[in-house]
Design a protein around this motif. Structure first.
Motif, PDB file in Angstrom:
ATOM      1  N   HIS A   1       0.857  -1.198   0.000  1.00 34.80           N
ATOM      2  CA  HIS A   1       0.000   0.000   0.000  1.00 34.80           C
ATOM      3  C   HIS A   1       0.885   1.237   0.000  1.00 34.80           C
ATOM      4  CE1 HIS A   1      -3.236   2.746   1.035  1.00 34.80           C
ATOM      5  NE2 HIS A   1      -2.530   3.169   2.079  1.00 34.80           N
ATOM      6  N   ARG A   2       0.625   2.134  -0.935  1.00 33.41           N
ATOM      7  CA  ARG A   2       1.378   3.386  -0.986  1.00 33.41           C
ATOM      8  C   ARG A   2       0.840   4.363   0.051  1.00 33.41           C
ATOM      9  NH1 ARG A   2       1.838   6.205  -6.333  1.00 33.41           N
ATOM     10  NH2 ARG A   2      -0.416   6.005  -6.398  1.00 33.41           N
ATOM     11  N   GLY A   3       1.748   4.951   0.809  1.00 34.87           N
ATOM     12  CA  GLY A   3       1.357   5.917   1.823  1.00 34.87           C
ATOM     13  C   GLY A   3       1.118   7.295   1.230  1.00 34.87           C
ATOM     14  N   LYS A   4       0.714   8.233   2.089  1.00 33.73           N
ATOM     15  CA  LYS A   4       0.364   9.574   1.632  1.00 33.73           C
ATOM     16  C   LYS A   4       1.568  10.321   1.071  1.00 33.73           C
ATOM     17  CE  LYS A   4      -3.909   9.123   2.956  1.00 33.73           C
ATOM     18  NZ  LYS A   4      -4.961   8.874   1.966  1.00 33.73           N
ATOM     19  N   PHE A   5       2.772  10.029   1.572  1.00 26.31           N
ATOM     20  CA  PHE A   5       3.949  10.678   1.005  1.00 26.31           C
ATOM     21  C   PHE A   5       4.142  10.279  -0.456  1.00 26.31           C
ATOM     22  CE2 PHE A   5       5.586  12.066   5.156  1.00 26.31           C
ATOM     23  CZ  PHE A   5       6.178  13.260   4.788  1.00 26.31           C
ATOM     24  N   GLU A   6       3.984   8.993  -0.753  1.00 28.60           N
ATOM     25  CA  GLU A   6       4.122   8.547  -2.137  1.00 28.60           C
ATOM     26  C   GLU A   6       3.003   9.111  -3.011  1.00 28.60           C
ATOM     27  OE1 GLU A   6       5.364   4.316  -2.794  1.00 28.60           O
ATOM     28  OE2 GLU A   6       5.174   4.225  -0.606  1.00 28.60           O
ATOM     29  N   LEU A   7       1.782   9.132  -2.464  1.00 28.25           N
ATOM     30  CA  LEU A   7       0.648   9.640  -3.233  1.00 28.25           C
ATOM     31  C   LEU A   7       0.796  11.121  -3.560  1.00 28.25           C
ATOM     32  CD1 LEU A   7      -2.332   7.899  -1.386  1.00 28.25           C
ATOM     33  CD2 LEU A   7      -1.510   7.398  -3.682  1.00 28.25           C
TER      34      LEU A   7
ATOM     35  N   LYS B   1       9.957   9.556  12.712  1.00 29.22           N
ATOM     36  CA  LYS B   1       9.997   9.032  11.341  1.00 29.22           C
ATOM     37  C   LYS B   1       9.701  10.134  10.338  1.00 29.22           C
ATOM     38  CE  LYS B   1       8.610   5.017   8.638  1.00 29.22           C
ATOM     39  NZ  LYS B   1       7.936   3.701   8.646  1.00 29.22           N
ATOM     40  N   LEU B   2       8.767  11.024  10.678  1.00 32.49           N
ATOM     41  CA  LEU B   2       8.451  12.148   9.794  1.00 32.49           C
ATOM     42  C   LEU B   2       9.666  13.052   9.638  1.00 32.49           C
ATOM     43  CD1 LEU B   2       6.526  13.953   8.183  1.00 32.49           C
ATOM     44  CD2 LEU B   2       5.745  14.940  10.355  1.00 32.49           C
ATOM     45  N   LEU B   3      10.363  13.306  10.723  1.00 38.09           N
ATOM     46  CA  LEU B   3      11.558  14.147  10.667  1.00 38.09           C
ATOM     47  C   LEU B   3      12.594  13.565   9.709  1.00 38.09           C
ATOM     48  CD1 LEU B   3      13.229  16.547  11.741  1.00 38.09           C
ATOM     49  CD2 LEU B   3      14.030  15.041  13.576  1.00 38.09           C
ATOM     50  N   ARG B   4      12.783  12.241   9.753  1.00 34.26           N
ATOM     51  CA  ARG B   4      13.758  11.602   8.862  1.00 34.26           C
ATOM     52  C   ARG B   4      13.350  11.752   7.398  1.00 34.26           C
ATOM     53  NH1 ARG B   4      17.948   8.220   9.089  1.00 34.26           N
ATOM     54  NH2 ARG B   4      17.821   8.141  11.348  1.00 34.26           N
TER      55      ARG B   4
ATOM     56  N   GLU C   1      15.649  13.606   4.568  1.00 36.05           N
ATOM     57  CA  GLU C   1      16.249  12.831   3.487  1.00 36.05           C
ATOM     58  C   GLU C   1      15.444  12.834   2.196  1.00 36.05           C
ATOM     59  OE1 GLU C   1      16.802   8.928   5.048  1.00 36.05           O
ATOM     60  OE2 GLU C   1      18.233   9.568   6.600  1.00 36.05           O
ATOM     61  N   SER C   2      14.190  13.326   2.241  1.00 35.07           N
ATOM     62  CA  SER C   2      13.283  13.285   1.077  1.00 35.07           C
ATOM     63  C   SER C   2      13.141  11.851   0.554  1.00 35.07           C
ATOM     64  CB  SER C   2      13.777  14.217  -0.040  1.00 35.07           C
ATOM     65  OG  SER C   2      13.722  15.553   0.387  1.00 35.07           O
ATOM     66  N   ARG C   3      13.126  10.901   1.459  1.00 40.63           N
ATOM     67  CA  ARG C   3      12.930   9.488   1.129  1.00 40.63           C
ATOM     68  C   ARG C   3      12.040   8.877   2.203  1.00 40.63           C
ATOM     69  NH1 ARG C   3      16.849   7.067  -2.357  1.00 40.63           N
ATOM     70  NH2 ARG C   3      18.339   8.592  -3.155  1.00 40.63           N
ATOM     71  N   VAL C   4      11.202   7.927   1.784  1.00 43.79           N
ATOM     72  CA  VAL C   4      10.314   7.265   2.722  1.00 43.79           C
ATOM     73  C   VAL C   4      10.520   5.759   2.615  1.00 43.79           C
ATOM     74  CG1 VAL C   4       8.376   7.141   1.093  1.00 43.79           C
ATOM     75  CG2 VAL C   4       7.928   7.099   3.549  1.00 43.79           C
TER      76      VAL C   4
ATOM     77  N   TYR D   1      12.529  -2.105   3.142  1.00 47.97           N
ATOM     78  CA  TYR D   1      13.902  -1.676   3.416  1.00 47.97           C
ATOM     79  C   TYR D   1      14.423  -0.727   2.345  1.00 47.97           C
ATOM     80  CZ  TYR D   1      15.083  -5.149  -0.140  1.00 47.97           C
ATOM     81  OH  TYR D   1      15.155  -5.859  -1.302  1.00 47.97           O
ATOM     82  N   MET D   2      13.717  -0.641   1.194  1.00 48.91           N
ATOM     83  CA  MET D   2      14.168   0.209   0.105  1.00 48.91           C
ATOM     84  C   MET D   2      13.636   1.629   0.303  1.00 48.91           C
ATOM     85  SD  MET D   2      16.011  -1.524  -2.066  1.00 48.91           S
ATOM     86  CE  MET D   2      15.894  -0.596  -3.584  1.00 48.91           C
ATOM     87  N   PRO D   3      14.513   2.643   0.424  1.00 53.24           N
ATOM     88  CA  PRO D   3      14.031   4.029   0.514  1.00 53.24           C
ATOM     89  C   PRO D   3      13.458   4.487  -0.830  1.00 53.24           C
ATOM     90  CG  PRO D   3      16.430   3.985   0.444  1.00 53.24           C
ATOM     91  CD  PRO D   3      15.985   2.551   0.527  1.00 53.24           C
ATOM     92  N   ILE D   4      12.298   5.104  -0.788  1.00 47.31           N
ATOM     93  CA  ILE D   4      11.617   5.566  -1.997  1.00 47.31           C
ATOM     94  C   ILE D   4      11.726   7.091  -2.049  1.00 47.31           C
ATOM     95  CG2 ILE D   4       9.405   5.650  -3.222  1.00 47.31           C
ATOM     96  CD1 ILE D   4       8.609   3.138  -1.598  1.00 47.31           C
TER      97      ILE D   4
END
Length: 661
Positions: A435-441, A462-465, A469-472, A478-481
């Motif tokens: 499931h894609r989260g709101k950051f990806e959407l 987690k939001l701060l990270r 990094e502009s990655r979720v 384990y793969m940063p998107i």
């Protein structure tokens, strides 16, 4: 068939369509920001043709058997490819009340596949050979898709004909290799089965059909001109490989190399398992064709969710061509079309001319220009999301998605997966495929985090990270998107106090608080109240079919003296209630709710508002003196006579009152 405005009361979006349709049919008007321009123009064309939207029997328009046979022959390749895909969709949906149709570029139905329940509901009659053009059956997704050559959904009362309001249609165009439209594929379901993912599914199906059509065309060239094979494969946007009967890769294109992170030369001559370990590879041989298998290709940098199609090639090597269609781009396209992730408000929709409001608008416009992070603070009902949407629509991201998350409304156990997403198998009950989260959407657009003060501390970290990094990273992944998102946060709390009390992270606060916009309460900009009331009367009169033209002065004065704890939202509700109860053309004092009227009644003594503040006798005298001077239109002599004090005393008290009133 009569209209029931409360039929879709649990779905305000569907109810909004119903209200818009009724107002258009009756008054040629629609409320703003409810119906898309394509739907509105279609309604207008239908009405201009004098089509009766409430007709019970829509006329059929069969093209004739000879004409139908000619069209089917002309599109035999399209129908041969589409048939198994349509059956697969029926099986995947596992819905009995679903229908799928293929039409050509003239809106003639060439193929009609239905679930058992849908066929019974429509008396089993096939629509093959019928025309589903706008002039025949009114506004519908297939006709609009052919006209605009893009995926389109027509849901419930977005249909022009009322008898079609119980359906939802999702369609996508099928474009051939010459960039000409061949036709369209459409899914029709009952309205109660509405799903925003249907548009993604039908868009994916259309893309697979296009790829198969292009593949057929490419294969003929490959057979005739083998030396051009590699160039053709490399021009295709899907990942393509040729595999011989021993499961050895004989050809690979640039896209499959991109998916896997390997060079083409490193793929050719290797076993197919170098790309992916297929559990049933023995069944994927040259004995038959397979389509729409969901697989995940794990590359060096990221993973790709793909549809795998598998087709035998008639050559001496027993080769099989494998096609990997990435679904991420198709999903992004569906997200852009999805009404749920759109911003409707602009700064033009914000009503008021008070200085404090204008200052907020000017600051917000600068935020939009620079795409910076911002915290919008304000009481409930002050318009925080309206400001956020306005910032988005003025920014360079206006064509991207606007995704809103209410951090206070989503249960804590679901909030993390909603914001950050999850991988397949991350936990019991996790959706197949993840499931894609709101950051990806919201990638490429804006993420609005409302009531961010309710975010738990672990999720704040987690939001701060993600912001740093502009990655979720999804839950269970384990793969940063990579994500490119403008974050707008909103709260009705004082976040600085929350930081001091330890309930909100200080580092996150300063990461978000590049710009802070403090929206004024309605109490702080009461000079805007008449404009707001007028705008609410104009906006609501279409929805409730009201004849109200304005408000009487004594009713306006009473509303001006109320403190409005619910701010603009509360004011709108009160005006709407008054309009519903009104019998004349003006809103009167007796229509104001009792709880408001009683609070305002007797709240002034000696001309100033009663508050918890204790005034000195000197200040109370000064305030009352200023009131009398105002009533005497500035005539100090007359005021002193009325008060029974000297003019010098009046001047002294006026100076003491200063700017209190």
């Amino acid at each position: 068939m009569s209209f029931n405005p409360f039929y879709n009361i649990e779905n305000p979006e569907l109810m909004g369509y119903e209200y818009a349709w009724v107002n258009f049919i009756k008054n040629d008007e629609i409320p703003e920001n409810i119906i898309s321009e394509e739907i509105f123009k279609s309604w207008k064309r239908c009405k201009d043709r004098k089509q009766d939207a409430r007709v019970l029997d829509i006329p059929e328009n069969f093209c004739g058997h000879d004409e139908l046979n000619a069209r089917i022959k002309r599109n035999s390749d399209l129908l041969g490819i589409s048939s198994p895909i349509m059956r697969d969709i029926i099986n995947v949906l596992d819905e009995k009340e679903v229908g799928i149709r293929i039409v050509d570029s003239d809106n003639i139905v060439l193929m009609d596949v239905r679930g058992d329940g849908f066929a019974r509901d429509n008396r089993g009659k096939s629509s093959v050979g019928d025309c589903c053009g706008e002039s025949v059956i009114g506004t519908n997704s297939l006709a609009l898709t052919i006209l605009h050559q893009k995926p389109i959904s027509v849901v419930g009362a977005q249909h022009y004909y009322q008898q079609n309001h119980r359906f939802a249609g999702y369609s996508a165009p099928i474009i051939d290799g010459d960039s000409k439209i061949r036709g369209a594929i459409g899914i029709t379901i009952k309205l109660e089965q509405i799903s925003h993912y249907m548009l993604a599914m039908v868009t994916t199906a259309a893309k697979v059909i296009e790829n198969e059509l292009q593949l057929l065309r490419s294969n003929s060239i490959i057979y005739r001109q083998n030396n051009e094979k590699q160039d053709i494969l490399d021009s295709v946007t899907d990942g393509i490989i040729y595999v011989d009967k021993a499961h050895i890769i004989t050809h690979a294109n640039l896209q499959i190399a991109k998916f896997t992170g390997l060079k083409k030369d490193d793929l050719i001559g290797k076993n197919i398992n170098i790309i992916h370990t297929f559990p049933h590879i023995g069944s994927l041989d040259s004995s038959g064709d397979i389509s729409n298998i969901q697989v995940k290709l794990k590359g060096k940098e990221k993973s790709y969710n793909c549809f795998l199609s598998h087709k035998a090639v008639k050559d001496n090597e027993g080769s099989v061509i494998w096609i990997f269609t990435a679904t991420d781009e198709i999903q992004e396209l569906a997200d852009k079309i999805n009404l749920e992730n759109r911003a409707f408000f602009t700064f033009d929709n914000i009503v008021g001319k008070s200085k404090v409001l204008k200052n907020c608008i000017e600051l917000a416009q600068k935020v939009a220009e620079h795409e910076t992070r911002v915290i919008i603070e304000g009481e409930s009902g002050t318009g925080k999301e309206m400001f956020a949407q306005s910032i988005h629509n003025l920014s360079p991201r206006k064509n991207g998605p606007f995704v809103a998350v209410d951090c206070g409304a989503i249960p804590r156990e679901l909030l993390e997966s909603e914001i950050f997403g999850y991988e397949e198998g991350a936990y019991t009950g996790a959706r197949k495929g993840g499931h894609r989260g709101k950051f990806e959407l919201s990638h490429g657009g804006t993420l609005f985090l409302d009531e961010i003060g309710n975010l738990p501390l672990d999720m704040q970290a987690k939001l701060l990270r993600v912001l740093q990094e502009s990655r979720v990273v999804r839950i269970g992944g384990y793969m940063p998107i990579p994500v490119n998102v403008q974050v707008i946060a909103a709260t009705n709390q004082d976040l600085k106090k929350e930081v001091d009390s330890g309930t909100f992270r200080e580092d996150l606060y300063y990461r978000l608080n590049i710009v802070r916009i403090k929206l004024p309460s309605l109490r702080e900009r009461k000079e805007d109240l008449p404009m707001l009331i007028d705008s609410f009367i104009r906006a609501n009169k279409h929805q409730i079919n009201s004849k109200i033209k304005g408000i009487e002065e004594d009713a306006m004065n009473l509303l001006l003296n109320y403190s409005w704890p619910g701010n603009v939202r509360q004011l709108n509700n009160v005006i709407e209630r008054m309009m519903i109860l009104a019998e004349g053309e003006l809103l009167t004092k007796n229509l104001i709710p009792n709880d408001i009227a009683l609070k305002v009644q007797n709240t002034t003594i000696l001309g100033f508002e009663v508050t918890d503040e204790i005034y000195t006798l000197e200040m109370a005298s000064a305030i009352y003196t200023k009131k009398v001077v105002t009533e005497c239109k500035g005539n100090i002599k007359r005021a002193s006579e009325k008060l029974g004090i000297s003019r010098a005393t009046v001047y002294r008290l006026l100076k003491h009152a200063g700017g209190r009133l």
